[in-house]
Design a protein around this motif. Structure first.
Motif, PDB file in Angstrom:
ATOM      1  N   GLN A 130       0.785  -1.063   0.067  1.00 60.92           N
ATOM      2  CA  GLN A 130      -0.141   0.197   0.004  1.00 60.92           C
ATOM      3  C   GLN A 130       0.904   1.110   0.026  1.00 60.92           C
ATOM      4  O   GLN A 130       1.653   1.392   1.083  1.00 60.92           O
ATOM      5  CB  GLN A 130      -0.753   0.013   1.146  1.00 60.92           C
ATOM      6  N   TRP A 131       0.730   1.865  -1.284  1.00 59.37           N
ATOM      7  CA  TRP A 131       1.863   3.029  -1.176  1.00 59.37           C
ATOM      8  C   TRP A 131       1.263   4.247  -2.229  1.00 59.37           C
ATOM      9  O   TRP A 131       0.959   3.694  -3.402  1.00 59.37           O
ATOM     10  CB  TRP A 131       3.272   2.548  -1.894  1.00 59.37           C
ATOM     11  N   THR A 139       7.021   5.562   3.764  1.00 61.67           N
ATOM     12  CA  THR A 139       5.418   5.688   4.263  1.00 61.67           C
ATOM     13  C   THR A 139       4.666   4.519   3.649  1.00 61.67           C
ATOM     14  O   THR A 139       3.510   4.215   4.067  1.00 61.67           O
ATOM     15  CB  THR A 139       4.757   6.846   3.591  1.00 61.67           C
ATOM     16  N   ARG A 141       3.250   0.645   3.337  1.00 62.09           N
ATOM     17  CA  ARG A 141       2.904  -0.359   4.187  1.00 62.09           C
ATOM     18  C   ARG A 141       2.849  -1.809   3.438  1.00 62.09           C
ATOM     19  O   ARG A 141       2.341  -1.444   2.509  1.00 62.09           O
ATOM     20  CB  ARG A 141       1.723  -0.114   5.156  1.00 62.09           C
ATOM     21  N   THR A 143       0.403  -5.249   3.543  1.00 61.01           N
ATOM     22  CA  THR A 143      -1.022  -5.691   3.876  1.00 61.01           C
ATOM     23  C   THR A 143      -0.958  -7.326   3.972  1.00 61.01           C
ATOM     24  O   THR A 143      -0.776  -7.540   2.700  1.00 61.01           O
ATOM     25  CB  THR A 143      -2.135  -5.037   3.207  1.00 61.01           C
ATOM     26  N   SER A 149      -1.984  -4.296   8.480  1.00 62.89           N
ATOM     27  CA  SER A 149      -0.979  -3.476   7.977  1.00 62.89           C
ATOM     28  C   SER A 149       0.418  -3.735   8.797  1.00 62.89           C
ATOM     29  O   SER A 149       0.150  -3.653   9.845  1.00 62.89           O
ATOM     30  CB  SER A 149      -1.360  -2.062   7.922  1.00 62.89           C
ATOM     31  N   ASP A 151       4.628  -2.958   8.985  1.00 64.92           N
ATOM     32  CA  ASP A 151       5.770  -2.065   8.352  1.00 64.92           C
ATOM     33  C   ASP A 151       6.608  -2.956   7.363  1.00 64.92           C
ATOM     34  O   ASP A 151       6.800  -4.176   7.152  1.00 64.92           O
ATOM     35  CB  ASP A 151       6.781  -1.658   9.678  1.00 64.92           C
ATOM     36  N   LEU A 152       7.055  -1.952   6.166  1.00 66.48           N
ATOM     37  CA  LEU A 152       7.788  -2.479   5.495  1.00 66.48           C
ATOM     38  C   LEU A 152       9.440  -2.771   5.570  1.00 66.48           C
ATOM     39  O   LEU A 152      10.040  -3.237   4.589  1.00 66.48           O
ATOM     40  CB  LEU A 152       7.682  -1.577   4.142  1.00 66.48           C
TER      41      LEU A 152
END
Length: 287
Positions: A130-131, A139, A141, A143, A149, A151-152
């Motif tokens: 999700q970007w 920023t 993430r 999913t 959600s 952290d990347l």
């Protein structure tokens, strides 16, 4: 006194034809057990008269082969005659290999793209990453399948493909002005990581537009200049830096996309060779 039942002499009955009617003469009829004639001796049941039996018409010949297709294979029926009906003869079964939904997609046996960057083959409208590509990659993430959600950070050091590659070219079909610039090239002497791809895309989109490029856009599309200026004002107002400073930096390539900024995943170019990828985008839904 005992009375004997009346007996009918066999010599009294015979059959004659008169005006289409049967007339019986007692001389030709055999004796019956009780000594009485049947009530209608001239009527023979239809089922007992072989000459009156009606043979049913045979059904029309069916095709020699009937084939039904199923996900697991094809079922072929070859009928043959057996008596008055068609009965199935041999029923060959041709098994088929059930396909498995690829994860991620494989095209022309090229390397597999890591799932967090690839398009979602199960739910294309729900990518794992999700970007909003207008924002910095930090920023973004991830999913999970349970819609959690995450952290990347733990995925940034992963290889982009299962087979290490050193060069990847990325094209953005949704960008109407992408033809004016070179493709997004990601190149390293070692295996390319997820962070390398995200940084390359972000940095390429942050390149400022030159005056010549703005004039060309306005020449091709008279409304293009106003659309880019509107995207610039919106981006400056949402920037984490000073809004006025960001606006004075002028338009960038990201402004040419407008609201089409949602990451949908990377996929192989249908007609490309090697590591030529498409960056699929979707419109960002406004709150």
């Amino acid at each position: 006194m005992t009375f004997a039942p009346p007996l009918v002499s066999c010599s009294l009955i015979s059959v004659h034809h008169c005006n289409g009617m049967h007339l019986y003469d007692l001389a030709s009829v055999p004796p019956w057990r009780n000594g009485c004639l049947p009530r209608y001796p001239w009527r023979v049941p239809a089922w007992a008269d072989a000459s009156r039996t009606i043979m049913p018409a045979l059904p029309a010949r069916q095709p020699d082969h009937n084939v039904w297709s199923y996900p697991a294979g094809n079922l072929t029926w070859s009928p043959h005659m057996s008596g008055l009906s068609y009965l199935p003869g041999t029923v060959p079964w041709t098994p088929a290999t059930l396909f498995a939904v690829p994860w991620p997609q494989i095209v022309d046996e090229r390397p597999e793209i890591v799932p967090c960057l690839a398009t979602n083959p199960f739910q294309p409208d729900m990518p794992l990453l999700q970007w909003d590509i207008r924002q910095n990659p930090i920023t973004a993430r991830l999913t999970t399948g349970a819609h959690i959600s995450m952290d990347l950070a733990h995925a940034l050091s992963s290889q982009v493909t299962d087979i290490p590659v050193g060069i990847i070219d990325i094209v953005i079909p949704a960008c109407p002005t992408a033809y004016m610039w070179d493709v997004i090239r990601v190149q390293r002497t070692s295996a390319i990581k997820v962070q390398d791809v995200l940084d390359a895309i972000y940095n390429w989109l942050q390149i400022p537009l030159t005056r010549a490029e703005m004039e060309h856009i306005e020449c091709v599309n008279p409304d293009g200049g106003e659309a880019i200026s509107r995207a610039l004002r919106e981006r400056a107002s949402a920037s984490p830096t000073l809004h006025g400073w960001e606006y004075r930096q002028g338009p960038r390539r990201i402004d040419c996309l407008g609201d089409v900024r949602r990451w949908m995943g990377l996929s192989y170019a249908p007609t490309g060779q090697g590591m030529q990828l498409f960056l699929n985008l979707q419109t960002v839904h406004r709150l």
